[in-house]
Motif scaffolding. Structure first.
Motif, short mmCIF file in Angstrom:
data_model
loop_
_atom_site.label_atom_id
_atom_site.label_comp_id
_atom_site.label_asym_id
_atom_site.label_seq_id
_atom_site.Cartn_x
_atom_site.Cartn_y
_atom_site.Cartn_z
N GLU A 243 0.82 -1.22 0.00
CA GLU A 243 0.00 0.00 0.00
C GLU A 243 0.86 1.27 0.00
O GLU A 243 0.42 2.32 -0.50
N ILE A 244 2.05 1.19 0.55
CA ILE A 244 2.94 2.35 0.61
C ILE A 244 3.13 2.96 -0.78
O ILE A 244 3.23 4.19 -0.92
N PHE A 245 3.18 2.11 -1.81
CA PHE A 245 3.47 2.58 -3.16
C PHE A 245 2.25 2.57 -4.07
O PHE A 245 2.38 2.56 -5.29
N GLN A 246 1.05 2.58 -3.47
CA GLN A 246 -0.16 2.78 -4.26
C GLN A 246 -0.24 4.23 -4.72
O GLN A 246 0.41 5.12 -4.17
N LYS A 247 -1.08 4.49 -5.72
CA LYS A 247 -1.13 5.81 -6.36
C LYS A 247 -1.33 6.94 -5.36
O LYS A 247 -0.74 8.01 -5.48
N ARG A 248 -2.17 6.70 -4.35
CA ARG A 248 -2.49 7.77 -3.40
C ARG A 248 -1.27 8.22 -2.60
O ARG A 248 -1.16 9.39 -2.24
N TYR A 249 -0.35 7.29 -2.31
CA TYR A 249 0.75 7.59 -1.41
C TYR A 249 2.12 7.58 -2.09
O TYR A 249 3.12 7.92 -1.45
N ILE A 250 2.18 7.20 -3.36
CA ILE A 250 3.49 6.91 -3.96
C ILE A 250 4.40 8.14 -4.02
O ILE A 250 5.60 8.03 -3.84
N GLU A 386 7.42 12.80 8.86
CA GLU A 386 6.18 13.53 9.08
C GLU A 386 5.28 13.59 7.85
O GLU A 386 4.07 13.86 7.98
N ILE A 387 5.80 13.34 6.65
CA ILE A 387 4.95 13.41 5.45
C ILE A 387 4.18 12.11 5.21
O ILE A 387 3.35 12.05 4.30
N ILE A 388 4.42 11.09 6.03
CA ILE A 388 3.77 9.79 5.85
C ILE A 388 2.54 9.69 6.75
O ILE A 388 2.60 10.05 7.92
N PRO A 389 1.41 9.18 6.25
CA PRO A 389 0.20 9.04 7.07
C PRO A 389 0.43 8.13 8.28
O PRO A 389 1.27 7.21 8.23
N ARG A 464 -1.84 15.99 -4.81
CA ARG A 464 -2.12 14.86 -5.71
C ARG A 464 -3.33 15.14 -6.58
O ARG A 464 -3.34 14.86 -7.78
N GLN A 465 -4.38 15.73 -5.98
CA GLN A 465 -5.59 16.02 -6.75
C GLN A 465 -5.33 17.07 -7.83
O GLN A 465 -5.83 16.97 -8.95
N VAL A 466 -4.51 18.07 -7.50
CA VAL A 466 -4.16 19.10 -8.49
C VAL A 466 -3.39 18.47 -9.64
O VAL A 466 -3.63 18.76 -10.82
N MET A 467 -2.43 17.59 -9.32
CA MET A 467 -1.65 16.92 -10.36
C MET A 467 -2.53 16.03 -11.23
O MET A 467 -2.38 15.96 -12.45
N ASP A 468 -3.49 15.34 -10.60
CA ASP A 468 -4.41 14.47 -11.36
C ASP A 468 -5.24 15.30 -12.34
O ASP A 468 -5.47 14.89 -13.48
N ARG A 469 -5.71 16.47 -11.89
CA ARG A 469 -6.53 17.32 -12.76
C ARG A 469 -5.69 17.86 -13.91
O ARG A 469 -6.15 17.98 -15.04
N SER A 470 -4.40 18.19 -13.61
CA SER A 470 -3.52 18.71 -14.67
C SER A 470 -3.30 17.65 -15.75
O SER A 470 -3.30 17.96 -16.94
N VAL A 471 -3.11 16.41 -15.32
CA VAL A 471 -2.91 15.33 -16.28
C VAL A 471 -4.18 15.10 -17.10
O VAL A 471 -4.14 14.90 -18.33
N ALA A 472 -5.34 15.18 -16.44
CA ALA A 472 -6.61 14.96 -17.14
C ALA A 472 -6.90 16.05 -18.15
O ALA A 472 -7.48 15.79 -19.22
N ASN A 473 -6.47 17.27 -17.87
CA ASN A 473 -6.74 18.41 -18.77
C ASN A 473 -5.70 18.52 -19.89
O ASN A 473 -5.87 19.29 -20.82
#
Length: 474
Positions: A243-250, A386-389, A464-473
């Motif tokens: 899970e550490i390297f799934q898309k949400r956290y990679i 500190e950046i890890i959930p 991550r959400q901003v990057m996803d939207r940039s890729v989609a656009n």
């Protein structure tokens, strides 16, 4: 009555004795292997065998660190540190009583298993018990005690080198065993991590711990709600390494592992482990003079860790990593240039001609140690943790420490050969690796200054959400 802040610092000091143990070994192992008393009782070690002996602790530490995530999640953070301390105690006792070189290697491997376990968990523990206002300062206590241990290790070895017989090189191991006994005896009385308690469903116990470690009851309830909300959002399923390297956290996982790996490619442990060799090449002619010069580097390491201890939460994370990286790289590039111009090899040994270049190299080594101490030594460990959930933190930090020690193992194993094979090559290599890491920090590292652990999770989620939207656009 002891204040809450003082109580947290006292807990951090005791848990960070694991770091002092690491520092004692780092500071003493180079001088120990250069002692005439060691050679007369164990035998002279060639450059290759020396590298194997010094580096083997890093190999076993890297392997045990990957298991530390399971131990920290299963037994708790505090018992993860305690069990590691027990193994270190066993390894150092065997080292102090060893009669042959194979036994010393086995003992060093055992010590590495314990240190890999304990140090991997300490940073997690300190981040999770601390309020956000002082989290950076508390987390730097580990590095502070590592640097105290390094300086102490150098000077213990320098003092014990004057003892006749085998006790000269056994003394540093005896001191390490004593320190491990103190760590083990006290950790059982330390509090559990409140985040670990919530993760295990022990909410009332977490509330009791937070009331002891926080100034107001209102902040306790707010923090509990944040922790529970964060864990619930990440689901109640058991965290896995996959899970550490799934898309949400990679993104954050790769960034943290990269930083912990390339921290060692700046060359700091080549300096700390093999300082007597470096100073001999730069012009010191006796072992004791080289030991003393190594001790001075240990003092500089300690002194320049203190500003980071005081101001890390004011500086933030980006400034020390980028500014420190530029300073570190400049020192080593300058040393490489001096060796390229004034250095050479004769009878298989590296030399540097001229008093001016020799003192310039010595000064630059000290500047390198100072630059590393106030910047990368402290901030990389804090930021990577500190950046890890919360739910993934123990296992991700185990992977980070694994990568750190594997790279460190490669550096420690090859450094004696590299230093004796090329006058300037090692310094240019480490300087170039540092510049590359600095560039990555500049372009890919968001600032986390002043944010709670839960707010940092939101920061990376929004990115991550901003990057996803940039890729989609696109």
């Amino acid at each position: 009555m002891v204040s809450v802040t003082t109580k947290i610092y006292l807990i951090a000091l005791h848990a960070s004795l694991a770091g002092m143990l690491w520092g004692l070994d780092t500071g003493s192992i180079g001088p120990v292997t250069q002692m005439e008393q060691f050679s007369s009782s164990i035998g002279h070690l060639s450059s290759g065998v020396l590298g194997i002996y010094v580096a083997c602790i890093l190999l076993s530490a890297s392997l045990s660190s990957i298991c530390s995530g399971y131990v920290a999640d299963l037994l708790s953070r505090k018992y993860g540190i305690l069990t590691g301390g027990i193994v270190v105690l066993l390894g150092t006792i065997i080292s102090a009583s060893a009669k042959t070189f194979p036994v010393l290697v086995c003992a060093r491997l055992i010590t590495g298993i314990g240190q890999g376990q304990s140090i991997s968990v300490v940073t997690i523990y300190l981040c999770e018990i601390s309020p956000q206002e002082i989290r950076g300062k508390v987390a730097t206590v580990l590095q502070l005690l590592i640097t105290i241990g390094i300086a102490l290790g150098y000077f213990v070895a320098y003092a014990s080198s004057r003892i006749g017989g085998e006790l000269a090189w056994r003394t540093p191991f005896i001191l390490e065993a004593s320190m491990a006994a103190i760590l083990v005896s006290g950790m059982a009385f330390m509090p559990y991590s409140p985040r670990w308690l919530v993760q295990r469903g022990r909410i009332d116990e977490a509330r009791v711990v937070l009331r002891k470690l926080r100034a107001s009851s209102e902040s306790v309830e707010d923090e509990l709600r944040l922790i529970k909300g964060s864990l619930e959002e990440q689901s109640r399923e058991y965290a896995s390494y996959r899970e550490i390297f799934q898309k949400r956290y990679i993104r954050r996982s790769v960034l943290s592992v990269f930083l912990m790996s390339f921290q060692m490619l700046c060359g700091i442990d080549a300096v700390l482990y093999y300082a007597p060799i470096l100073f001999t090449q730069a012009g010191f002619t006796s072992n004791r003079a080289a030991f003393l010069a190594s001790g001075v580097s240990g003092i500089i390491n300690l002194i320049f860790t203190i500003p980071a201890q005081l101001w890390v939460d004011k500086w933030g994370r980006r400034f020390p990593l980028i500014g420190g990286g530029i300073s570190i790289a400049t020192c080593f590039m300058a040393i490489g240039a001096l060796y390229a111009i004034y250095g050479g090899k004769a009878d298989g040994q590296v030399y540097l001609s001229g008093k001016g270049p020799q003192w310039a190299v010595i000064t630059l080594i000290y500047m390198f140690v100072a630059s590393f101490s106030w910047s990368w030594a402290v901030v990389i460990k804090i930021y990577a943790c500190e950046i890890i959930p919360t739910r993934l933190r123990a296992k991700t930090c185990a992977v980070q420490q694994l990568s750190n020690w594997l790279v460190n193992f490669a550096v420690a194993l090859t450094a004696p050969l590299f230093l004796r094979a090329s006058p300037s090559g090692p310094y240019f290599f480490f300087g170039a690796a540092t510049l590359f890491t600095t560039a990555v920090c500049h372009f890919l590292m968001p600032e986390t200054k002043g944010k709670s652990l839960e707010e940092i999770e939101d920061l990376f989620e929004m990115t991550r959400q901003v990057m996803d939207r940039s890729v989609a656009n696109a």
